[in-house]
Scaffold this motif. Structure first.
Motif, PDB file in Angstrom:
ATOM      1  N   MET A 166       0.869  -1.163   0.000  1.00 34.02           N
ATOM      2  CA  MET A 166       0.000   0.000   0.000  1.00 34.02           C
ATOM      3  C   MET A 166       0.913   1.222   0.000  1.00 34.02           C
ATOM      4  SD  MET A 166      -3.240   0.727   2.545  1.00 34.02           S
ATOM      5  CE  MET A 166      -3.967  -0.864   2.153  1.00 34.02           C
ATOM      6  N   LEU A 167       1.010   1.878  -1.151  1.00 36.11           N
ATOM      7  CA  LEU A 167       1.946   2.982  -1.334  1.00 36.11           C
ATOM      8  C   LEU A 167       1.237   4.310  -1.129  1.00 36.11           C
ATOM      9  CD1 LEU A 167       3.682   1.652  -4.583  1.00 36.11           C
ATOM     10  CD2 LEU A 167       4.386   1.303  -2.207  1.00 36.11           C
ATOM     11  N   ASP A 168       1.752   5.100  -0.177  1.00 32.28           N
ATOM     12  CA  ASP A 168       1.153   6.404   0.139  1.00 32.28           C
ATOM     13  C   ASP A 168      -0.341   6.286   0.425  1.00 32.28           C
ATOM     14  OD1 ASP A 168       3.593   7.722  -0.183  1.00 32.28           O
ATOM     15  OD2 ASP A 168       3.274   7.981  -2.334  1.00 32.28           O
ATOM     16  N   GLY A 169      -0.721   5.219   1.105  1.00 32.14           N
ATOM     17  CA  GLY A 169      -2.101   5.049   1.525  1.00 32.14           C
ATOM     18  C   GLY A 169      -3.028   4.445   0.504  1.00 32.14           C
ATOM     19  N   SER A 170      -2.517   4.058  -0.670  1.00 31.17           N
ATOM     20  CA  SER A 170      -3.376   3.438  -1.687  1.00 31.17           C
ATOM     21  C   SER A 170      -2.653   2.251  -2.312  1.00 31.17           C
ATOM     22  CB  SER A 170      -3.760   4.459  -2.775  1.00 31.17           C
ATOM     23  OG  SER A 170      -2.604   4.919  -3.449  1.00 31.17           O
ATOM     24  N   ALA A 171      -3.436   1.306  -2.828  1.00 36.50           N
ATOM     25  CA  ALA A 171      -2.877   0.108  -3.432  1.00 36.50           C
ATOM     26  C   ALA A 171      -3.422  -0.053  -4.841  1.00 36.50           C
ATOM     27  CB  ALA A 171      -3.206  -1.116  -2.574  1.00 36.50           C
ATOM     28  N   ASP A 172      -2.902  -1.027  -5.548  1.00 36.47           N
ATOM     29  CA  ASP A 172      -3.338  -1.303  -6.911  1.00 36.47           C
ATOM     30  C   ASP A 172      -4.847  -1.557  -6.943  1.00 36.47           C
ATOM     31  OD1 ASP A 172      -3.891  -3.647  -9.078  1.00 36.47           O
ATOM     32  OD2 ASP A 172      -2.328  -2.284  -9.792  1.00 36.47           O
ATOM     33  N   ALA A 173      -5.549  -0.810  -7.771  1.00 40.59           N
ATOM     34  CA  ALA A 173      -7.016  -0.866  -7.776  1.00 40.59           C
ATOM     35  C   ALA A 173      -7.536  -2.252  -8.151  1.00 40.59           C
ATOM     36  CB  ALA A 173      -7.567   0.176  -8.742  1.00 40.59           C
ATOM     37  N   ALA A 174      -6.886  -2.905  -9.116  1.00 40.95           N
ATOM     38  CA  ALA A 174      -7.343  -4.233  -9.528  1.00 40.95           C
ATOM     39  C   ALA A 174      -7.196  -5.240  -8.396  1.00 40.95           C
ATOM     40  CB  ALA A 174      -6.564  -4.695 -10.754  1.00 40.95           C
ATOM     41  N   LYS A 175      -6.088  -5.154  -7.666  1.00 40.34           N
ATOM     42  CA  LYS A 175      -5.864  -6.093  -6.564  1.00 40.34           C
ATOM     43  C   LYS A 175      -6.801  -5.805  -5.400  1.00 40.34           C
ATOM     44  CE  LYS A 175      -1.023  -6.969  -7.722  1.00 40.34           C
ATOM     45  NZ  LYS A 175       0.387  -6.864  -7.296  1.00 40.34           N
ATOM     46  N   VAL A 176      -7.065  -4.533  -5.149  1.00 38.67           N
ATOM     47  CA  VAL A 176      -8.024  -4.188  -4.092  1.00 38.67           C
ATOM     48  C   VAL A 176      -9.420  -4.680  -4.470  1.00 38.67           C
ATOM     49  CG1 VAL A 176      -9.149  -2.266  -2.894  1.00 38.67           C
ATOM     50  CG2 VAL A 176      -6.690  -2.214  -3.276  1.00 38.67           C
ATOM     51  N   GLY A 177      -9.784  -4.526  -5.745  1.00 34.22           N
ATOM     52  CA  GLY A 177     -11.088  -5.002  -6.190  1.00 34.22           C
ATOM     53  C   GLY A 177     -11.233  -6.503  -6.028  1.00 34.22           C
ATOM     54  N   ALA A 178     -10.169  -7.253  -6.364  1.00 30.27           N
ATOM     55  CA  ALA A 178     -10.207  -8.709  -6.198  1.00 30.27           C
ATOM     56  C   ALA A 178     -10.331  -9.083  -4.722  1.00 30.27           C
ATOM     57  CB  ALA A 178      -8.953  -9.335  -6.799  1.00 30.27           C
ATOM     58  N   ALA A 179      -9.607  -8.358  -3.861  1.00 33.22           N
ATOM     59  CA  ALA A 179      -9.693  -8.626  -2.418  1.00 33.22           C
ATOM     60  C   ALA A 179     -11.089  -8.301  -1.891  1.00 33.22           C
ATOM     61  CB  ALA A 179      -8.646  -7.803  -1.676  1.00 33.22           C
ATOM     62  N   ALA A 180     -11.703  -7.239  -2.417  1.00 35.09           N
ATOM     63  CA  ALA A 180     -13.052  -6.867  -1.979  1.00 35.09           C
ATOM     64  C   ALA A 180     -14.070  -7.921  -2.382  1.00 35.09           C
ATOM     65  CB  ALA A 180     -13.429  -5.508  -2.567  1.00 35.09           C
ATOM     66  N   ARG A 181     -13.952  -8.451  -3.595  1.00 35.36           N
ATOM     67  CA  ARG A 181     -14.883  -9.502  -4.034  1.00 35.36           C
ATOM     68  C   ARG A 181     -14.703 -10.766  -3.192  1.00 35.36           C
ATOM     69  NH1 ARG A 181     -13.351  -7.204  -8.971  1.00 35.36           N
ATOM     70  NH2 ARG A 181     -11.723  -8.753  -9.304  1.00 35.36           N
ATOM     71  N   GLN A 182     -13.461 -11.064  -2.847  1.00 34.18           N
ATOM     72  CA  GLN A 182     -13.200 -12.228  -2.006  1.00 34.18           C
ATOM     73  C   GLN A 182     -13.779 -12.019  -0.611  1.00 34.18           C
ATOM     74  OE1 GLN A 182      -9.100 -13.417  -2.216  1.00 34.18           O
ATOM     75  NE2 GLN A 182      -9.224 -14.753  -0.443  1.00 34.18           N
ATOM     76  N   ALA A 183     -13.577 -10.826  -0.049  1.00 33.83           N
ATOM     77  CA  ALA A 183     -14.098 -10.527   1.283  1.00 33.83           C
ATOM     78  C   ALA A 183     -15.621 -10.543   1.297  1.00 33.83           C
ATOM     79  CB  ALA A 183     -13.579  -9.174   1.754  1.00 33.83           C
ATOM     80  N   ALA A 184     -16.240 -10.135   0.189  1.00 36.80           N
ATOM     81  CA  ALA A 184     -17.708 -10.138   0.118  1.00 36.80           C
ATOM     82  C   ALA A 184     -18.271 -11.545   0.269  1.00 36.80           C
ATOM     83  CB  ALA A 184     -18.161  -9.522  -1.204  1.00 36.80           C
ATOM     84  N   VAL A 185     -17.552 -12.548  -0.244  1.00 35.12           N
ATOM     85  CA  VAL A 185     -17.982 -13.935  -0.079  1.00 35.12           C
ATOM     86  C   VAL A 185     -17.951 -14.316   1.395  1.00 35.12           C
ATOM     87  CG1 VAL A 185     -17.476 -16.326  -0.670  1.00 35.12           C
ATOM     88  CG2 VAL A 185     -17.189 -14.544  -2.388  1.00 35.12           C
ATOM     89  N   TYR A 186     -16.908 -13.889   2.114  1.00 34.27           N
ATOM     90  CA  TYR A 186     -16.821 -14.173   3.548  1.00 34.27           C
ATOM     91  C   TYR A 186     -17.952 -13.486   4.312  1.00 34.27           C
ATOM     92  CZ  TYR A 186     -12.035 -15.715   2.465  1.00 34.27           C
ATOM     93  OH  TYR A 186     -10.937 -16.350   1.948  1.00 34.27           O
ATOM     94  N   VAL A 187     -18.288 -12.262   3.915  1.00 30.41           N
ATOM     95  CA  VAL A 187     -19.378 -11.540   4.568  1.00 30.41           C
ATOM     96  C   VAL A 187     -20.687 -12.305   4.398  1.00 30.41           C
ATOM     97  CG1 VAL A 187     -20.772  -9.433   4.494  1.00 30.41           C
ATOM     98  CG2 VAL A 187     -18.273  -9.273   4.422  1.00 30.41           C
ATOM     99  N   LEU A 188     -20.937 -12.804   3.202  1.00 23.59           N
ATOM    100  CA  LEU A 188     -22.154 -13.583   2.964  1.00 23.59           C
ATOM    101  C   LEU A 188     -22.189 -14.835   3.846  1.00 23.59           C
ATOM    102  CD1 LEU A 188     -22.495 -13.435  -0.930  1.00 23.59           C
ATOM    103  CD2 LEU A 188     -24.044 -12.431   0.746  1.00 23.59           C
ATOM    104  N   ALA A 189     -21.050 -15.514   3.951  1.00 23.99           N
ATOM    105  CA  ALA A 189     -21.002 -16.720   4.775  1.00 23.99           C
ATOM    106  C   ALA A 189     -21.207 -16.388   6.248  1.00 23.99           C
ATOM    107  CB  ALA A 189     -19.661 -17.427   4.572  1.00 23.99           C
ATOM    108  N   LEU A 190     -20.630 -15.277   6.707  1.00 23.95           N
ATOM    109  CA  LEU A 190     -20.826 -14.864   8.099  1.00 23.95           C
ATOM    110  C   LEU A 190     -22.280 -14.521   8.379  1.00 23.95           C
ATOM    111  CD1 LEU A 190     -17.788 -12.602   9.116  1.00 23.95           C
ATOM    112  CD2 LEU A 190     -18.499 -14.754  10.162  1.00 23.95           C
TER     113      LEU A 190
END
Length: 355
Positions: A166-190
């Motif tokens: 995370m450079l200067d408070g921001s990260a690669d948008a594509a990688k953040v988007g992939a992480a967000a989609r992955q986290a959304a699956v965990y949220v649904l399961a929770l």
């Protein structure tokens, strides 16, 4: 379907996110539902995939995650408090329950019990690699997030730990988007777990993404709102055809074992329709195989989903060219009219160029 004595390949959140992003692909649905190792399958078909994580990146990610969770997750809880719940009591010493149990069913039950106990206790609690269950097209999937934090108010937060910087408070948008989609699956399961409790706790839709700061190995974090990804993923997973319905349409004895002769294996794979798009290259091990066949058939999906949507009933490149040249197609169709106008403009431009 996997072949004799072939262990199943478990579904994870990354695979579910990719499956939800392409719900029309029956090939991926049946292969994931049957637990087929798609990487081995792609190699056996002669189209090995470059999709996946290198061993070096895997080791680096494990080392970073261990650092984040050191000392009972003190630094991780501090980041959750700072970024998501600054009004709560600071986490001086969090609780880390033991989630070990026999088998995936035992671990999911132990995780649900730990979540309920932590919610009732009202203290900061860190669940390290809990196991959650989610029904996907009639087939159970066991998911293992990096961590789940229970706040003093009883709410739950998903934590994703990634090794990209995370450079200067921001990260690669594509990688953040992939992480967000992955986290959304965990949220649904929770949410499925929370719904079974007497007093349903809040599952927060803002997750914590933890990454290395700049070029160091020090952790930093950012709050990521996954409400949009959660809604899309839930809708797409609900739309998935049940695995049994797809399997009923397959020829008797269909098998996807990599040990089969190439011709037989190719016939088995091709018996299940696929929906290829360029986005599959970064999400599916069979993408190269499906791309080759899609190109051979002249399917317009090879050029992207947005273009496919604009072309309506014209599903192949030959159909598009024929309509553009005035050989086929209804002139009153807006798509056909637009193609013919584009072809006319192209001819005029080339004509002016050659003058």
């Amino acid at each position: 379907m996997r072949g004799p004595a072939v262990p199943p390949q478990p579904l994870d959140a990354r695979a579910l996110a990719a499956l939800a992003a392409n719900p029309g692909c029956k090939r991926r649905a049946i292969l994931d539902g049957a637990g087929v190792n798609k990487a081995a399958l792609a190699s056996a078909l002669g189209s090995p995939s470059a999709f996946g994580q290198s061993q070096f990146a895997f080791m680096r990610g494990n080392a970073f995650e261990a650092r984040v969770k050191a000392d009972g997750g003190a630094e991780l809880l501090r980041l959750v408090h700072e970024k998501l719940d600054a009004g709560a009591v600071p986490p001086t010493a969090g609780t880390v329950p033991d989630l070990s149990a026999v088998g995936p069913e035992g671990r999911t039950a132990r995780t649900a019990l730990a979540l309920r106990e932590a919610t009732d206790a009202g203290v900061w609690t860190l669940l390290d690699h809990p196991l959650l269950a989610l029904d996907v097209a009639g087939s159970p999937a066991f998911l293992e997030p990096d961590a789940v934090v229970v706040h003093p108010d009883g709410s739950w937060t998903v934590v994703e730990i990634k090794s990209f910087p995370m450079l200067d408070g921001s990260a690669d948008a594509a990688k953040v988007g992939a992480a967000a989609r992955q986290a959304a699956v965990y949220v649904l399961a929770l949410e499925r777990v929370a719904a079974r409790l007497a007093a349903t706790p809040e599952v927060r839709h803002t997750v914590l993404l933890v990454c290395p700061k700049d070029f160091s190995n020090l952790p930093t974090a950012s709050a990521v709102d996954v409400r949009k990804q959660r809604s899309v993923t839930r809708r797409q997973l609900d739309r998935l055809t049940r695995i049994e319905d797809i399997a009923d349409l397959l020829p008797e004895g269909t098998c996807f074992s990599p040990e089969l002769p190439t011709a037989d294996l190719t016939a088995a794979v091709e018996s299940v329709p696929a929906t290829y798009a360029p986005e599959c290259l970064s999400a599916c091990e069979l993408a190269f195989h499906c791309r080759d066949h899609s190109r051979a058939e002249g399917a317009v999906t090879s050029l992207g989903r947005s273009l496919r949507a604009e072309l309506g009933g014209l599903t192949t490149v030959d159909d598009v060219l024929s309509a553009a040249h005035g050989e086929t197609g209804d002139p009153t169709d807006p798509t056909v009219a637009a193609l013919r106008r584009a072809a006319q403009l192209r001819a005029e431009a080339l004509g002016h160029t050659t003058c």
